[in-house]
Structures are given as C-alpha cells and as structure tokens.
Design a protein around this motif. Structure first.
Motif, mmCIF file in Angstrom:
data_model
loop_
_atom_site.group_PDB
_atom_site.id
_atom_site.type_symbol
_atom_site.label_atom_id
_atom_site.label_comp_id
_atom_site.label_asym_id
_atom_site.label_seq_id
_atom_site.Cartn_x
_atom_site.Cartn_y
_atom_site.Cartn_z
ATOM 1 N N TRP A 1 3.282 -16.168 57.980
ATOM 2 C CA TRP A 1 3.838 -16.605 59.268
ATOM 3 C C TRP A 1 3.980 -15.421 60.219
ATOM 4 N N GLY B 1 1.188 -15.025 62.240
ATOM 5 C CA GLY B 1 0.891 -16.177 63.084
ATOM 6 C C GLY B 1 0.056 -17.242 62.393
ATOM 7 N N ARG B 2 -0.019 -17.211 61.068
ATOM 8 C CA ARG B 2 -0.853 -18.156 60.340
ATOM 9 C C ARG B 2 -0.073 -19.399 59.941
ATOM 10 N N ILE B 3 -0.719 -20.539 60.014
ATOM 11 C CA ILE B 3 -0.217 -21.762 59.412
ATOM 12 C C ILE B 3 -0.585 -21.727 57.938
ATOM 13 N N ALA C 1 4.133 -24.457 59.098
ATOM 14 C CA ALA C 1 3.791 -23.629 60.255
ATOM 15 C C ALA C 1 4.929 -22.645 60.556
ATOM 16 N N PRO D 1 -4.133 -27.964 63.049
ATOM 17 C CA PRO D 1 -5.251 -27.094 63.459
ATOM 18 C C PRO D 1 -5.711 -26.232 62.290
ATOM 19 N N ALA E 1 -8.244 -24.435 61.714
ATOM 20 C CA ALA E 1 -8.802 -23.110 62.023
ATOM 21 C C ALA E 1 -7.724 -22.043 62.144
ATOM 22 N N ASP E 2 -6.486 -22.442 62.410
ATOM 23 C CA ASP E 2 -5.382 -21.487 62.550
ATOM 24 C C ASP E 2 -4.646 -21.260 61.238
ATOM 25 N N ALA E 3 -5.155 -21.811 60.152
ATOM 26 C CA ALA E 3 -4.435 -21.798 58.879
ATOM 27 C C ALA E 3 -5.095 -20.884 57.861
ATOM 28 N N GLU F 1 -12.957 -24.298 57.997
ATOM 29 C CA GLU F 1 -12.722 -23.470 59.173
ATOM 30 C C GLU F 1 -11.826 -22.268 58.905
ATOM 31 N N CYS F 2 -11.231 -22.187 57.738
ATOM 32 C CA CYS F 2 -10.273 -21.114 57.476
ATOM 33 C C CYS F 2 -10.505 -20.525 56.092
#
Length: 219
Positions: free
Chosen positions: A15, A18-20, A44, A117, A119-121, A139-140
């Motif tokens: 976290w 900034g990662r989920i 999150a 999202p 891609a943000d994880a 995506e991640c």
C-alpha cells in the motif's frame, strides 16, 4: 500450539507503494472429487482500515464449525472478493496446475467485473509457484508467497472464503451421490470415500485421470 495469526505487514508495504493488493488462495487441490476453487480478495490502500477480523486464519486452521462466521467477517472486511472454479473434467483435461491457473483467472475476472482496476494491483499468491501467469496474460504482477495464507491476512481471507464455498458445494453434491460421503469428507481421501470408490466405481465428479485408488486415506 496457538496458530499463527496473520497480519497486514506485507499488504502495508505494498500500500505504501500505492498498490492494490489482490490475494489468491486455492482449495481442493488434493481432493479426489469435485472442483478446485480459488478465492480472491481485494484490499486497496486506505486509512482507518479495521483490524484483522477475530479468528481469521488459514482456513485449515479454523474449526469447521466456525468457518462460516469467520468467512462472513472476512467478506465484510475486504474491499471486494470473488471465486473462480475449475471442474474435475478440466483437471482431467489439462492437469491440476493449468486448472488452478484457469480458476485464478476466473476469480480475477470476477473482480474485474466488479470494477477493480487490475492493472493497479499486485497479486499475492499463496505458495511457491506462479500458476496464474502461464494460464494467460494478466495486467499486473504475481508474487508467490510461501505460507501466504498463514501469514498474510488478505490471503487468509481468500482461503476461508474459498473453503466455505467449496465445502458447501460438496455438501450439495452429496445429495446426488451419498455413497461417497462428500458431506463429511468434501471429496478428499477418507477411508469411507475410498471404500465407496472400490465398491461403486467413480462418479462424474471424480478426477478420473488421477491414481485415485493409490491415494492414501487422510482420515
């Protein structure tokens, strides 16, 4: 010995970047019958997150009588959750590792459908092997963590959600084939289960490609 209580140490470090966090864990990998199930939870970065729910552990360490209530608390605690399944027929077709990968992708697709999202994880995967990436593009990144379901609260939550869901399914399937006693063994290799296979043969829900009769009884 008191079971190890999972923490948010790994999740907090992610976290801070900034990662989920998406945590995945499997249930049913070693069963003789029934599907394999992947639980996926989302956590999150946000302030004021409540403490780890009381009693949350790796599902194997939670008494069966308490699992449903712990799963309910876990589902309310995480930001989102989903399940992915791969059938016994798929396990026979592609093998257990590829089937696990398919089930994980289905669970993550369920999260994507809820608006997560991806891609943000980063995916925290219990174990020492990434079986998700070979099953298809994601995506991640995927990060396997040995004993993740013991140590990481997000993975423990995924574990108990998957366990409760799969156990419930096996109890339902018991009604159609009570000789295998799935309401008690949940498809695993109990003495009664193996004896029923010897007497009645295998059902459509058994993993026909496995050396089932050679499997040792677990209880």
């Amino acid at each position: 010995m008191t079971p190890v209580a999972p923490t948010l140490r790994v999740e907090r470090a992610l976290w801070a970047e900034g990662r989920i966090v998406i945590a995945c864990d499997e249930v049913g990998r070693g069963a003789l019958a029934g599907p394999v199930t992947i639980g996926a939870t989302v956590m999150a970065p946000r302030s004021g997150r409540p403490r780890v729910p009381e009693g949350l552990r790796d599902s194997k360490l939670i008494p069966e009588a308490r699992r449903v209530e712990v799963a309910e608390r876990a589902a309310a605690w995480v930001d989102a959750s989903a399940l992915g399944w791969a059938t016994s027929a798929e396990i026979d077709e592609v093998g257990i590792i590829r089937a696990l990968g398919r089930a994980a992708h289905r669970a993550i697709a369920g999260l994507r459908g809820q608006g997560v999202p991806i891609a943000d994880a980063i995916v925290l995967l219990d174990g020492n092997h990434d079986y998700i990436s070979p099953a298809g593009p994601l995506e991640c990144a995927v990060r396997p963590i040995v004993k993740g379901d013991r140590d990481c609260a997000s993975a423990a939550a995924a574990s108990v959600l998957a366990k409760v869901a799969r156990d419930s399914l096996m109890v339902d399937l018991h009604e159609s084939a009570p000789v295998y006693v799935w309401d008690r063994n949940k498809g695993y290799a109990s003495s009664a289960h193996r004896a029923a296979i010897l007497e009645h043969g295998m059902s459509d829900h058994h993993r026909a490609s496995w050396a089932i009769l050679d499997a040792p009884a677990l209880f």
